[in-house]
Motif scaffolding. Structure first.
Motif, short mmCIF file in Angstrom:
data_model
loop_
_atom_site.label_atom_id
_atom_site.label_comp_id
_atom_site.label_asym_id
_atom_site.label_seq_id
_atom_site.Cartn_x
_atom_site.Cartn_y
_atom_site.Cartn_z
N UNK A 40 0.71 -1.32 0.08
CA UNK A 40 -0.10 -0.01 0.05
C UNK A 40 0.80 1.24 -0.01
N UNK A 41 0.47 2.13 -0.59
CA UNK A 41 0.96 3.45 -0.63
C UNK A 41 -0.06 4.65 -0.35
N UNK A 42 0.48 5.81 0.28
CA UNK A 42 -0.63 6.93 0.38
C UNK A 42 -0.29 8.11 -0.41
N UNK A 43 -1.09 8.57 -0.88
CA UNK A 43 -0.73 9.91 -1.72
C UNK A 43 -1.75 11.00 -1.17
N UNK A 44 -1.24 12.16 -1.09
CA UNK A 44 -2.23 13.44 -0.31
C UNK A 44 -2.92 13.88 -1.35
N UNK A 45 -3.97 14.26 -1.00
CA UNK A 45 -4.85 14.89 -1.79
C UNK A 45 -5.63 15.93 -1.30
N UNK A 46 -6.20 16.84 -2.28
CA UNK A 46 -6.97 18.06 -1.93
C UNK A 46 -8.46 17.64 -1.85
N UNK A 47 -9.27 18.52 -1.62
CA UNK A 47 -10.73 18.19 -1.17
C UNK A 47 -11.30 17.85 -2.53
N UNK A 48 -10.77 18.49 -3.58
CA UNK A 48 -11.32 18.49 -4.93
C UNK A 48 -11.11 16.77 -5.26
N UNK A 49 -9.70 16.42 -5.03
CA UNK A 49 -9.31 14.99 -5.57
C UNK A 49 -10.27 13.96 -4.73
N UNK A 50 -10.58 14.31 -3.45
CA UNK A 50 -11.60 13.46 -2.52
C UNK A 50 -12.47 12.96 -3.42
N UNK A 51 -13.31 13.64 -3.83
CA UNK A 51 -14.67 12.99 -4.62
C UNK A 51 -14.18 12.22 -5.84
N UNK A 52 -13.13 12.67 -6.19
CA UNK A 52 -12.63 11.61 -7.54
C UNK A 52 -12.26 10.25 -6.95
N UNK A 53 -11.49 10.32 -5.86
CA UNK A 53 -11.00 9.28 -5.30
C UNK A 53 -12.25 8.21 -4.83
N UNK A 54 -13.17 8.63 -4.07
CA UNK A 54 -14.10 8.13 -3.59
C UNK A 54 -14.98 7.45 -4.74
N UNK A 55 -15.06 8.28 -5.93
CA UNK A 55 -15.80 7.52 -7.04
C UNK A 55 -15.01 6.23 -7.87
N UNK A 56 -13.67 6.66 -7.80
CA UNK A 56 -12.89 5.30 -8.20
C UNK A 56 -13.20 4.23 -7.34
N UNK A 57 -13.09 4.38 -5.97
CA UNK A 57 -13.31 3.50 -5.05
C UNK A 57 -14.74 2.78 -5.06
N UNK A 58 -15.75 3.46 -5.50
CA UNK A 58 -17.00 3.05 -5.44
C UNK A 58 -17.06 2.15 -6.77
N UNK A 59 -16.45 2.44 -7.86
CA UNK A 59 -16.48 1.71 -9.12
C UNK A 59 -15.73 0.61 -9.23
N UNK A 60 -14.85 0.60 -8.01
CA UNK A 60 -13.63 -0.41 -8.04
C UNK A 60 -12.82 -0.32 -9.46
#
Length: 424
Positions: free
Chosen positions: A359-379
């Motif tokens: 696992x690796x962590x990448x720092x994100x902005x709040x705008x990135x957050x919603x893109x990330x959760x969409x990717x998480x939701x869609x696998x």
């Protein structure tokens, strides 16, 4: 009223009890002028002057054994329906509303003749409604809540035992959700009412678009609540052919109304939902030091590509940049960092290293957050390009993250992994 119209109210003789009607009339300020125990009651409409006997009294039959019970009952129901400007089903809901507050969510679509809704869209709507109530319940229990983590006993008891979904109603698509005040659950009645009052306050604030709400650090401030309600509504803005979402609150008729005059009806279009979310989020970021993480739940399907940089204060060794792809395992968002000038959170990406998962962590902005959760939701895998470095036992990447070139699917075509469930 014609006999045909009165006939429409005969079914209420079996679905509504005389005791319910009596309690309803009392709660609506009708006056009981005369009563014969076990036989009938006679009521005067609101505004009755005890100094002057009313010209017209309305009879409520009590004994179902009487041969004319159904006719007498239907006659009274037709009078009440005319008085309160509703039909037979509407009157039944009104009379039965003595012990619950009701949140009604109405989806209006572009096709006015459509009386159906996609199953996936219905699921996403129910999830959004659940989030609205869950956010308000968490806030009611603790105004300083982070909106994440384990729910308190009060919140769990309320959500499991006092919140019910009623029958959908005709008219574009309508979800009635009931918050029961009496007769069920271990959570206090006062807590159930406070949840709905806070929900009304937050929705009213969100719909007003006001930017002059001051944070009250003793109570946590209503702006944080409005921000989280906006996040709960955001997925609805992606529904295809949706014209508007109406949210209205009806207070239990058998209980005192809220102390404060609350605007209990709010109308949003997809555009105003997105604008309200953006405005509330920016205000919260500028005024609150509280976290707005909410269990890393996917709230939206945002644009597809973003660039995120780890804060420059993070030291790392000089290594050549790498590029790899992997699934989104977790997402966090914390406005405390953004207030101080840092990033808003980070995303955890899975990768394979020498045949072993890592696992690796990448720092994100709040705008990135919603893109990330969409990717998480869609696998959907994402691509990371940058320099990997260690901070303690944790691997970080200083670089860019791409969420794919294609537009994410609308919420109605997505599936939610088990980790998105709300059960504790």
């Amino acid at each position: 009223m014609s006999s045909l119209e009165i006939a429409d109210f005969y079914p209420l003789a079996t679905s509504v009890s005389p005791t319910q009607v009596s309690g309803f009339l009392s709660s609506r300020h009708w006056t009981l002028v005369d009563a014969r125990e076990g036989a009938f009651e006679r009521w005067a409409p609101p505004g009755f002057d005890p100094e002057h006997y009313p010209r017209v009294l309305y009879l409520l039959p009590l004994n179902r054994e009487y041969a004319d019970f159904d006719r007498r009952f239907a006659e009274l129901m037709s009078v009440l329906a005319e008085h309160y400007a509703c039909d037979s089903p509407g009157l039944q809901r009104l009379i039965s509303s003595r012990s619950w507050d009701c949140l009604t969510v109405r989806l209006l679509h572009a096709d006015p003749d459509s009386d159906t809704i996609g199953l996936a869209e219905a699921k996403d709507t129910i999830e959004a409604i659940y989030r609205l109530l869950d956010v308000s319940a968490r806030y009611t229990h603790d105004p300083h809540t982070s909106f994440g983590g384990r729910r308190s006993h009060n919140v769990m008891s309320y959500m499991r035992e006092r919140v019910t979904l009623g029958h959908t109603q005709q008219g574009s698509f309508i979800f009635p959700v009931y918050s029961l005040l009496d007769g069920r659950g271990n959570s206090p009645k006062a807590f159930a009412r406070a949840v709905m009052e806070n929900l009304a306050t937050g929705l009213s604030l969100l719909g007003s678009g006001r930017s002059d709400i001051e944070q009250d650090h003793n109570t946590g401030g209503p702006q944080r609540l409005a921000t989280m309600l906006a996040k709960a509504l955001l997925p609805l803005s992606e529904f295809r052919d949706l014209k508007s979402v109406s949210l209205s609150l009806q207070w239990a008729s058998g209980h005192p109304r809220p102390r404060h005059g609350l605007d209990t009806s709010t109308l949003f279009t997809p555009e105003t939902i997105r604008a309200a979310h953006s405005s509330a989020t920016h205000m919260a970021a500028g005024r609150s030091s509280q976290s707005t993480q909410l269990d890393a739940v996917p709230w939206a399907s945002p644009p597809a590509i973003s660039t995120s940089l780890v804060p420059r204060s993070m030291p790392h060794e000089s290594r050549p940049p790498e590029e790899f792809s992997g699934p989104v395992l977790a997402v966090t968002l914390d406005n405390r960092a953004s207030v101080s000038g840092g990033t808003s959170g980070y995303v955890v990406i899975g990768r394979e290293k020498r045949g072993e998962p890592a696992e690796v962590r990448v720092a994100i902005t709040e705008e990135d957050y919603y893109r990330a959760v969409a990717a998480h939701r869609e696998r959907r895998p994402v691509t990371v390009t940058g320099t990997v470095f260690q901070r303690g036992r944790t691997s970080w990447v200083d670089g860019q993250i791409s969420f794919g070139a294609g537009r994410p699917a609308l919420p109605g075509t997505q599936s939610s992994p088990k980790s998105d469930r709300h059960d504790s």
